[in-house]
Design a protein around this motif. Structure first.
Motif, PDB file in Angstrom:
ATOM      1  N   ASP A 104      43.566  48.480  36.711  1.00  0.00           N
ATOM      2  CA  ASP A 104      42.193  48.210  37.026  1.00  0.00           C
ATOM      3  C   ASP A 104      42.064  48.050  38.714  1.00  0.00           C
ATOM      4  O   ASP A 104      41.241  47.755  39.223  1.00  0.00           O
ATOM      5  N   HIS A 141      35.265  46.376  32.267  1.00  0.00           N
ATOM      6  CA  HIS A 141      35.889  45.278  31.652  1.00  0.00           C
ATOM      7  C   HIS A 141      35.601  45.260  30.439  1.00  0.00           C
ATOM      8  O   HIS A 141      36.355  44.346  29.466  1.00  0.00           O
ATOM      9  N   LYS A 171      40.177  43.855  40.985  1.00  0.00           N
ATOM     10  CA  LYS A 171      39.817  42.760  39.996  1.00  0.00           C
ATOM     11  C   LYS A 171      41.038  41.996  39.569  1.00  0.00           C
ATOM     12  O   LYS A 171      41.788  41.986  39.078  1.00  0.00           O
TER      13      LYS A 171
END
Length: 283
Positions: A222, A186, A263
């Motif tokens: 992601d 992240h 995510k």
């Protein structure tokens, strides 16, 4: 939001999808584009991504995805400010017949100044792919991705995410699948809206018949492996490919115990493709 002349020629197209999903198909720069943006399925606040397609004369266009930084103030305002400032700068430069490369660099600098001027710590990624005739080039700040894939799945252009995991993948210390599960995935090290912003300019790539261009926020990258993305976009209709990518990413966001990357995030993408050159010649 779309501005168009009476003949239907698209002059500027901006999607923000603040609450509801937003998508469009458009003919531009001698090719076809499909764009969508959709909010994180788990949140009630605004989608912080902004997407734009900006024609730059009859044979060129600029594909833009910005992802407002999560956890920072006014991420949506940052991405929308960056995109609209860049688009306005490009339209002004086109009227002065400025070279597209120069116009992009000046426009990104203007976008950075505009986001800095908000004055509340806002920031955003910004990834751009320009199309000039049969030539594509990437410009990016942050971790939103630019990609060009051949019909058989060969990667012809891929940006490197400005993040610890992105640089580790580029250096060969991590593979793409490991990076999606890494605890630092992240983290991003470069943003629009910062005094040390830097622009990563990619090499030019000549588009071959049926090459597909992708620009996407990390809501896609992601949650979907690179090989899965490539397989879904290398052939078939752009709208169908885009919808399939979004559906897969959102399925992963919701199903956190599947063993796959998960995510939850806002998701935006643009797909672009030129028609086969033979068809172009045949008219």
């Amino acid at each position: 939001m779309t501005d168009a002349d009476p003949t239907g020629h698209t002059e500027l197209l901006v999607l923000d999808g603040a609450v509801e999903p937003d998508q469009v198909e458009v003919d531009v720069a001698g090719g076809s584009a499909f764009a969508l943006t959709i909010r994180d399925p788990e949140k009630e606040t605004e989608n912080e991504d902004t997407v734009a397609i900006v024609p730059y004369g009859p044979g060129a266009c600029v594909l833009i995805v910005a992802d407002g930084a999560g956890g920072l103030p006014a991420g949506k305002r940052a991405s929308l400010t960056a995109v609209t400032t860049l688009a306005a700068s490009l339209l002004a430069a086109m009227g002065r017949t400025v070279l597209l490369r120069t116009a992009i660099l000046n426009g990104i600098e203007a976008a950075n100044e505009a986001v800095l001027a908000i004055g509340n710590g806002s920031a955003t990624t910004l990834t751009v792919i320009t199309i000039e005739g049969l030539v594509a080039r990437s410009y990016h700040v942050g971790d939103s991705e630019g990609l060009v894939v051949g019909q058989r799945g060969k990667i012809r252009l891929q940006t490197t995410a400005h993040s610890p995991t992105g640089f580790a993948v580029e250096a060969g210390f991590l593979d793409h699948r490991e990076a999606l599960h890494h605890e630092d995935r992240h983290l991003v090290s470069n943003f629009i809206g910062t005094t040390d912003m830097r622009i990563d300019v990619g090499a030019s790539v000549e588009l071959k018949p049926r090459d597909t261009v992708l620009v996407a926020s990390d809501g896609l990258t992601d949650n979907v492996h690179s090989d899965e993305t490539i397989e879904l976009i290398r052939a078939g209709g752009l709208a169908e490919s885009g919808a399939a990518l979004a559906a897969l990413a959102r399925k992963r966001m919701i199903n956190k115990d599947s063993g796959q990357p998960s995510k939850p995030d806002d998701l935006s993408l643009i797909l672009f493709r030129k028609p086969n050159r033979t068809r172009m010649i045949d008219g």
